[in-house]
Scaffold this active site. Structure first.
Site, PDB file in Angstrom:
ATOM      1  CG  HIS A  26       2.549  -0.039   4.315  1.00 47.48           C
ATOM      2  ND1 HIS A  26       2.315  -0.530   5.212  1.00 47.48           N
ATOM      3  CD2 HIS A  26       1.247   0.876   3.898  1.00 47.48           C
ATOM      4  CE1 HIS A  26       0.953  -0.580   5.647  1.00 47.48           C
ATOM      5  NE2 HIS A  26       0.382   0.351   4.830  1.00 47.48           N
ATOM      6  CG  HIS A  33      -3.715   6.958   3.225  1.00 46.33           C
ATOM      7  ND1 HIS A  33      -3.828   6.933   4.547  1.00 46.33           N
ATOM      8  CD2 HIS A  33      -3.328   5.926   2.712  1.00 46.33           C
ATOM      9  CE1 HIS A  33      -3.521   5.666   4.969  1.00 46.33           C
ATOM     10  NE2 HIS A  33      -3.199   5.135   3.747  1.00 46.33           N
ATOM     11  CG  ASP A  63      -1.949  -0.932   1.205  1.00 51.92           C
ATOM     12  OD1 ASP A  63      -2.162  -1.911   0.333  1.00 51.92           O
ATOM     13  OD2 ASP A  63      -2.891  -0.950   2.070  1.00 51.92           O
TER      14      ASP A  63
HETATM   15 NI    NI Z   1      -2.442   3.042   3.503  1.00 47.22          NI
END
Ligand code: NI
Length: 320
Positions: A273, A186, A131
């Protein structure tokens, strides 16, 4: 003795004439006064009648206004009542649909839990997902590792990062990875109103069209935060995760590897991430251990397909 003189005669005549005129004028005066009085009386009567008339007209207008207001009030109440009933029916329908969705999701979840650890089509599958990227610094390094190890993953890219590094996103696609949406900025979608959610998703969709020629088929909500409104606006499957590396919290290669390897199972969707160097450094080791354990690496769509799950708009998928 009467004294006659020219002037005396004339004087007497004059006063007589005046008296005569005066007598005649008295009638005239009386007539005039009578006419004036009659005029005043008639005028007064007319004035009074006119005033009565005006008051009556005002009363009628007032009455009419009150009646119209009453009518409008009744009409308004009727409309309000109707709107309320409509809203109640809508809310009931929504609640029922939500209930049905939750029940279906619960059954689906139970089926998934029962499947944990089982082989999927004779295979152990895992979907690694990343992500918040792409990062111009760390994502290319990750892409090189994935290319060397021949592993396909899924990227949930952030619109504003995609805007900054469109070439990196194109590289992700060119290497056969799956690229899906993670919103534009986000934001916690549960804290936005409908227009704001539409704006965010719309901007991200437009960017996807510009860079990749398509819109994302699924969205991973930031923070995993979701509500009925955002669900309705996004109108796509909502892909969460079943194993959290917590790599944003622990910037330590060993901890990230341990968090993934201790919780992984066949069919898991692993959240990481690609914007952290520690994560990129941990990925190679994770891939090697999982491969040694017999795992194969697939994208989230491939995992869903392998499990025979057709992803539905507005449904939550904590793993497939
Ligand atoms: Ni995120």
């Amino acid at each position: 003795m009467e004294r006659f003189s020219e002037t005396g005669i004339m004087k007497g005549d004059f006063w007589r004439k005046i008296k005569t005129i005066n007598r005649k004028m008295a009638w005239l005066k009386m007539v005039l006064v009578a006419m004036l009085m009659a005029g005043i009386v008639v005028g007064g009567v007319f004035y009074h009648l006119e005033k009565q008339n005006r008051l009556e007209e005002e009363r009628i207008l007032q009455q009419r206004k009150i009646e119209q207001e009453k009518k409008a009030e009744i009409e308004r109440k009727k409309l309000e009542e109707e709107a309320k009933m409509k809203a109640e029916i809508e809310a009931k329908k929504r609640a029922e649909a939500e209930q049905a969705r939750l029940e279906a999701e619960r059954i689906e979840k139970e089926r998934r839990i029962a499947q944990i650890g089982q082989k999927i089509g004779g295979k152990k599958l895992v979907a690694l997902t990343f992500d918040d990227g792409p990062s111009g610094a760390t994502t290319p390094k990750l892409l090189q590792i994935l290319r060397d190890k021949k592993v396909k993953v899924t990227f949930f890219v952030l619109g504003r990062m995609m805007q900054a590094y469109p070439e990196v996103v194109k590289w992700e696609v060119a290497d056969g990875h799956e690229v899906q949406g993670h919103t534009m900025y986000h934001s916690d979608l549960t804290k936005l109103n409908e227009a704001q959610i539409r704006a965010d998703i719309g901007e991200s969709d437009e960017l996807f069209r510009r860079v990749l020629g398509r819109t994302p088929e699924m969205i991973r909500p930031p923070y995993g935060a979701m509500n009925a409104l955002a669900r309705q606006v996004i109108a796509r499957p909502l892909m969460y995760w079943s194993v959290d590396a917590l790599d944003w919290k622990y910037r330590n290669v060993k901890t990230v590897q341990k968090n993934v390897l201790s919780a992984v199972f066949s069919g898991a969707v692993v959240l990481m991430h690609d914007i952290h160097q520690t994560t990129v450094d941990a990925v190679g080791g994770i891939i090697d251990v999982l491969r040694g354990d017999g795992y194969e690496f697939v994208t989230v769509s491939e995992l869903a397909k392998a499990k025979g799950v057709s992803l539905r708009a507005g449904w939550d998928y904590w793993g497939v």
